[in-house]
Write a protein that holds these residues in place. Structure first.
Motif, short mmCIF file in Angstrom:
data_model
loop_
_atom_site.label_atom_id
_atom_site.label_comp_id
_atom_site.label_asym_id
_atom_site.label_seq_id
_atom_site.Cartn_x
_atom_site.Cartn_y
_atom_site.Cartn_z
N ASP A 58 3.64 4.30 -25.49
CA ASP A 58 2.50 4.39 -24.57
C ASP A 58 2.72 3.51 -23.33
O ASP A 58 1.84 2.77 -22.89
CB ASP A 58 1.19 4.03 -25.27
CG ASP A 58 0.86 5.02 -26.37
OD1 ASP A 58 1.26 6.19 -26.26
OD2 ASP A 58 0.20 4.62 -27.35
N LYS B 82 2.92 8.45 -26.83
CA LYS B 82 4.25 8.74 -26.28
C LYS B 82 5.19 7.63 -26.69
O LYS B 82 4.83 6.45 -26.70
CB LYS B 82 4.20 8.80 -24.75
CG LYS B 82 3.35 9.93 -24.21
CD LYS B 82 3.28 9.85 -22.71
CE LYS B 82 2.33 10.92 -22.18
NZ LYS B 82 2.17 10.81 -20.73
N GLU C 21 11.11 10.55 -23.31
CA GLU C 21 9.72 10.47 -23.73
C GLU C 21 9.40 11.60 -24.70
O GLU C 21 9.70 12.75 -24.44
CB GLU C 21 8.81 10.54 -22.50
CG GLU C 21 7.37 10.22 -22.80
CD GLU C 21 6.56 10.15 -21.52
OE1 GLU C 21 5.98 11.18 -21.15
OE2 GLU C 21 6.52 9.06 -20.91
N THR D 224 6.18 13.06 -27.18
CA THR D 224 4.75 13.01 -27.49
C THR D 224 4.54 13.37 -28.95
O THR D 224 5.16 14.29 -29.47
CB THR D 224 3.98 13.98 -26.58
OG1 THR D 224 4.24 13.63 -25.21
CG2 THR D 224 2.48 13.91 -26.82
N THR E 2 -3.07 11.15 -29.44
CA THR E 2 -1.76 11.45 -28.86
C THR E 2 -1.12 10.19 -28.29
O THR E 2 -1.78 9.41 -27.59
CB THR E 2 -1.91 12.51 -27.76
OG1 THR E 2 -2.50 13.67 -28.33
CG2 THR E 2 -0.56 12.88 -27.18
#
Length: 98
Positions: free
Chosen positions: A54, A74, A80, A82, A72
């Motif tokens: 994040d 990252k 990156e 998700t 959600t």
């Protein structure tokens, strides 16, 4: 004898699969005992690269359960990815692939 051997191996496989709990492409999860939500990064993508979750440095050990908000998130190192963490679970992130 052969039939018993095959049956025993299939029974063990079924037990192992059912014990793993729910999963998705990036990891698996189980209910947390205290109702909080946790993230465990189960393996590193790059040993010397700083891990980012994040958009913040992840300064925790591989395998350490850390409280996180459900929803959600990252992860990157580099790149990156998700993924979604269900509420009141321990989510084990373990797949960095495409």
């Amino acid at each position: 004898m052969q039939f018993g051997f095959i049956f025993a191996h299939r029974a063990v496989l079924c037990l192992l699969i059912s014990a793993c709990g729910p999963s998705d492409l990036r990891g698996s999860w189980s209910k947390s005992k205290d109702g909080n939500t946790y993230l465990v990064v189960a393996e590193a993508n790059c040993g010397s690269c700083p891990m980012i979750v994040d958009e913040k440095p992840w300064n925790h050990a591989i395998g350490e359960a850390v409280r996180i908000t459900p929803g959600t998130h990252k992860i990157g190192n580099p790149g990156e990815i998700t993924f979604n963490v269900p509420a009141a679970t321990i989510y084990r992130f373990n797949y960095w692939g495409p």
